[in-house]
Design a protein around this motif. Structure first.
Motif, PDB file in Angstrom:
ATOM      1  N   VAL A 119       0.842  -1.205   0.000  1.00 55.18           N
ATOM      2  CA  VAL A 119       0.000   0.000   0.000  1.00 55.18           C
ATOM      3  C   VAL A 119       0.873   1.249   0.000  1.00 55.18           C
ATOM      4  CG1 VAL A 119      -1.668   1.358   1.335  1.00 55.18           C
ATOM      5  CG2 VAL A 119      -1.969  -1.120   1.126  1.00 55.18           C
ATOM      6  N   VAL A 120       1.890   1.261   0.860  1.00 54.28           N
ATOM      7  CA  VAL A 120       2.802   2.414   0.940  1.00 54.28           C
ATOM      8  C   VAL A 120       3.507   2.622  -0.402  1.00 54.28           C
ATOM      9  CG1 VAL A 120       4.911   3.306   2.005  1.00 54.28           C
ATOM     10  CG2 VAL A 120       3.147   2.233   3.427  1.00 54.28           C
ATOM     11  N   LEU A 121       3.991   1.543  -0.997  1.00 50.77           N
ATOM     12  CA  LEU A 121       4.704   1.637  -2.270  1.00 50.77           C
ATOM     13  C   LEU A 121       3.778   2.113  -3.382  1.00 50.77           C
ATOM     14  CD1 LEU A 121       7.265   1.199  -3.915  1.00 50.77           C
ATOM     15  CD2 LEU A 121       6.598  -1.201  -4.193  1.00 50.77           C
ATOM     16  N   ALA A 122       2.562   1.574  -3.425  1.00 50.94           N
ATOM     17  CA  ALA A 122       1.608   1.966  -4.469  1.00 50.94           C
ATOM     18  C   ALA A 122       1.253   3.444  -4.350  1.00 50.94           C
ATOM     19  CB  ALA A 122       0.342   1.110  -4.374  1.00 50.94           C
ATOM     20  N   LEU A 123       1.081   3.926  -3.128  1.00 51.81           N
ATOM     21  CA  LEU A 123       0.784   5.348  -2.919  1.00 51.81           C
ATOM     22  C   LEU A 123       1.968   6.208  -3.318  1.00 51.81           C
ATOM     23  CD1 LEU A 123      -1.125   7.543  -1.816  1.00 51.81           C
ATOM     24  CD2 LEU A 123      -0.026   7.204   0.427  1.00 51.81           C
ATOM     25  N   HIS A 124       3.169   5.783  -2.968  1.00 55.46           N
ATOM     26  CA  HIS A 124       4.383   6.542  -3.306  1.00 55.46           C
ATOM     27  C   HIS A 124       4.524   6.673  -4.821  1.00 55.46           C
ATOM     28  CE1 HIS A 124       8.527   7.943  -3.265  1.00 55.46           C
ATOM     29  NE2 HIS A 124       8.852   6.922  -4.049  1.00 55.46           N
ATOM     30  N   ARG A 125       4.356   5.579  -5.532  1.00 53.45           N
ATOM     31  CA  ARG A 125       4.487   5.602  -6.995  1.00 53.45           C
ATOM     32  C   ARG A 125       3.395   6.458  -7.633  1.00 53.45           C
ATOM     33  NH1 ARG A 125       5.944  -0.848  -7.886  1.00 53.45           N
ATOM     34  NH2 ARG A 125       8.201  -0.635  -7.502  1.00 53.45           N
ATOM     35  N   LEU A 126       2.186   6.374  -7.094  1.00 57.10           N
ATOM     36  CA  LEU A 126       1.099   7.186  -7.620  1.00 57.10           C
ATOM     37  C   LEU A 126       1.384   8.671  -7.408  1.00 57.10           C
ATOM     38  CD1 LEU A 126      -1.751   7.223  -8.901  1.00 57.10           C
ATOM     39  CD2 LEU A 126      -2.685   7.110  -6.574  1.00 57.10           C
ATOM     40  N   GLY A 127       1.938   8.992  -6.242  1.00 57.07           N
ATOM     41  CA  GLY A 127       2.238  10.387  -5.931  1.00 57.07           C
ATOM     42  C   GLY A 127       3.321  10.987  -6.798  1.00 57.07           C
ATOM     43  N   ARG A 128       4.214  10.164  -7.305  1.00 54.41           N
ATOM     44  CA  ARG A 128       5.311  10.648  -8.147  1.00 54.41           C
ATOM     45  C   ARG A 128       4.904  10.807  -9.613  1.00 54.41           C
ATOM     46  NH1 ARG A 128      10.566  10.394  -6.493  1.00 54.41           N
ATOM     47  NH2 ARG A 128      11.233   9.817  -8.606  1.00 54.41           N
ATOM     48  N   GLN A 189      -9.654  19.420 -11.464  1.00 58.70           N
ATOM     49  CA  GLN A 189      -9.106  20.264 -10.429  1.00 58.70           C
ATOM     50  C   GLN A 189      -9.544  19.732  -9.067  1.00 58.70           C
ATOM     51  OE1 GLN A 189      -6.870  22.617 -11.263  1.00 58.70           O
ATOM     52  NE2 GLN A 189      -7.211  21.779 -13.301  1.00 58.70           N
ATOM     53  N   ARG A 190      -8.753  18.843  -8.517  1.00 57.48           N
ATOM     54  CA  ARG A 190      -9.065  18.231  -7.228  1.00 57.48           C
ATOM     55  C   ARG A 190      -7.764  17.740  -6.608  1.00 57.48           C
ATOM     56  NH1 ARG A 190     -12.111  12.647  -8.898  1.00 57.48           N
ATOM     57  NH2 ARG A 190     -12.082  12.309  -6.651  1.00 57.48           N
ATOM     58  N   ASP A 191      -7.778  17.547  -5.314  1.00 57.76           N
ATOM     59  CA  ASP A 191      -6.592  17.053  -4.621  1.00 57.76           C
ATOM     60  C   ASP A 191      -6.631  15.538  -4.615  1.00 57.76           C
ATOM     61  OD1 ASP A 191      -4.349  16.687  -3.100  1.00 57.76           O
ATOM     62  OD2 ASP A 191      -5.262  17.358  -1.216  1.00 57.76           O
ATOM     63  N   ASP A 192      -6.406  14.949  -5.797  1.00 56.51           N
ATOM     64  CA  ASP A 192      -6.539  13.497  -5.900  1.00 56.51           C
ATOM     65  C   ASP A 192      -5.514  12.764  -5.050  1.00 56.51           C
ATOM     66  OD1 ASP A 192      -4.221  12.569  -8.014  1.00 56.51           O
ATOM     67  OD2 ASP A 192      -4.956  14.572  -8.441  1.00 56.51           O
ATOM     68  N   LEU A 193      -4.290  13.305  -4.961  1.00 62.90           N
ATOM     69  CA  LEU A 193      -3.275  12.643  -4.144  1.00 62.90           C
ATOM     70  C   LEU A 193      -3.672  12.703  -2.671  1.00 62.90           C
ATOM     71  CD1 LEU A 193      -0.624  11.188  -3.849  1.00 62.90           C
ATOM     72  CD2 LEU A 193       0.546  13.416  -3.826  1.00 62.90           C
ATOM     73  N   GLY A 194      -4.212  13.839  -2.245  1.00 64.90           N
ATOM     74  CA  GLY A 194      -4.673  13.946  -0.869  1.00 64.90           C
ATOM     75  C   GLY A 194      -5.779  12.950  -0.566  1.00 64.90           C
ATOM     76  N   LEU A 221     -17.187  11.660  -5.427  1.00 63.73           N
ATOM     77  CA  LEU A 221     -16.744  12.913  -6.024  1.00 63.73           C
ATOM     78  C   LEU A 221     -16.472  12.729  -7.512  1.00 63.73           C
ATOM     79  CD1 LEU A 221     -15.867  15.838  -5.913  1.00 63.73           C
ATOM     80  CD2 LEU A 221     -13.612  15.094  -5.106  1.00 63.73           C
ATOM     81  N   THR A 222     -15.816  11.634  -7.856  1.00 58.86           N
ATOM     82  CA  THR A 222     -15.567  11.338  -9.263  1.00 58.86           C
ATOM     83  C   THR A 222     -16.882  11.215 -10.030  1.00 58.86           C
ATOM     84  OG1 THR A 222     -13.503  10.174  -8.745  1.00 58.86           O
ATOM     85  CG2 THR A 222     -14.510   9.699 -10.876  1.00 58.86           C
ATOM     86  N   ALA A 223     -17.842  10.500  -9.434  1.00 63.59           N
ATOM     87  CA  ALA A 223     -19.142  10.326 -10.087  1.00 63.59           C
ATOM     88  C   ALA A 223     -19.847  11.667 -10.249  1.00 63.59           C
ATOM     89  CB  ALA A 223     -20.007   9.366  -9.276  1.00 63.59           C
ATOM     90  N   ALA A 224     -19.746  12.522  -9.243  1.00 62.39           N
ATOM     91  CA  ALA A 224     -20.391  13.834  -9.321  1.00 62.39           C
ATOM     92  C   ALA A 224     -19.811  14.661 -10.460  1.00 62.39           C
ATOM     93  CB  ALA A 224     -20.230  14.571  -7.991  1.00 62.39           C
ATOM     94  N   MET A 225     -18.501  14.576 -10.659  1.00 62.10           N
ATOM     95  CA  MET A 225     -17.865  15.288 -11.770  1.00 62.10           C
ATOM     96  C   MET A 225     -18.343  14.750 -13.108  1.00 62.10           C
ATOM     97  SD  MET A 225     -13.951  15.714 -10.424  1.00 62.10           S
ATOM     98  CE  MET A 225     -13.515  16.987  -9.230  1.00 62.10           C
ATOM     99  N   CYS A 226     -18.471  13.432 -13.187  1.00 64.24           N
ATOM    100  CA  CYS A 226     -18.961  12.822 -14.429  1.00 64.24           C
ATOM    101  C   CYS A 226     -20.400  13.228 -14.697  1.00 64.24           C
ATOM    102  CB  CYS A 226     -18.865  11.300 -14.340  1.00 64.24           C
ATOM    103  SG  CYS A 226     -17.182  10.648 -14.285  1.00 64.24           S
TER     104      CYS A 226
END
Length: 248
Positions: A119-128, A189-194, A221-226
């Motif tokens: 989980v930590v690794l997947a989040l780190h890679r996503l954040g980069r 425009q959203r804080d997806d990483l957060g 939130l994603t559904a609301a944007m769609c």
């Protein structure tokens, strides 16, 4: 336009199953990425020409996609691309939240040290990774999409049910299709990483309620944007129709 399967033929080195698999993956990617127009017919002859394979492997690929719900099938009239709608998206989101809540709770309850590291690794890679494509700022970067999918898959990977993970994967595919169709620069425009960090931190802290709440809020939130994009699209169509009638 002909795809990579064109260098194989039914009588050559590639087997029919290999051809069908190649067509399946190429057509599936086109469907999920919104390349093909929803509700349009998908004729075997057209797919043969586009993907460079024979009719037999094409039909096999189309049948497989129909079984996954990505294509519809009319009796005696062939295949069609499944329509999209606001009501379908709402049902999809609701069902996805139900299933992934159970999967996430089970993962948190039974997660190991290895799961936590993943989980930590997947989040780190996503954040980069960059969410937006450097070549087209109005679209998502494919590499980010892959890492995003991995992150959500890792979260539920310790739930001890490959059936549940499989169902969640299938719903994720359909949600991806909607996200691609509703994509534009403003809607992203959203804080997806957060949002992803909050889900992960709650999960790693063993806070199942907090993790589920953060996950559900993320999907909603994603559904609301769609849904907002659907509304804008309907308004544009209505305005265009009104203008056309005025000219007539």
């Amino acid at each position: 336009m002909s795809y990579g399967a064109a260098n194989l033929d039914d009588d050559g080195a590639g087997s029919k199953s290999t051809l069908a698999s190649a067509v399946y993956h190429q057509l599936r990617a086109d469907l999920l990425d919104g390349v093909l127009e929803a509700e349009s017919k998908l004729r075997v002859e057209w797919a043969v020409s586009r993907y460079g394979a024979g009719a037999s492997p094409v039909r096999e690929a189309l049948n497989r996609l129909a079984s996954e719900g990505l294509l519809g099938r009319h009796d005696q009239r062939g295949f069609f691309i499944m329509p999209v709608s606001a009501s379908e998206l709402e049902e999809l989101t609701r069902t996805r939240c139900w299933l992934e809540e159970r999967a996430l709770r089970e993962s948190i309850a039974h997660g190991t040290a290895e799961w936590e590291e993943q989980v930590v690794l997947a989040l780190h890679r996503l954040g980069r990774a960059s969410r937006l494509s450097p070549h087209n700022p109005s679209s998502l970067d494919p590499d980010w999409e892959k890492l995003h999918r991995i992150f959500h898959r890792v979260l539920i990977s310790a739930c001890r049910s490959h059936w549940l993970v499989g169902f969640c994967d299938q719903l994720s595919d359909h949600a991806h299709r909607y996200r691609q169709m509703a994509n534009d620069g403003e809607s992203m425009q959203r804080d997806d990483l957060g949002e992803h960090r909050l889900i992960a931190e709650c999960a790693l802290d063993g806070d199942a309620d907090g993790a589920v709440e953060a996950l559900v809020n993320h999907y909603q939130l994603t559904a609301a944007m769609c849904l907002e994009r659907f509304r804008q699209g309907e308004e544009s169509k209505a305005a265009a129709g009104k203008a056309e009638r005025a000219r007539g």
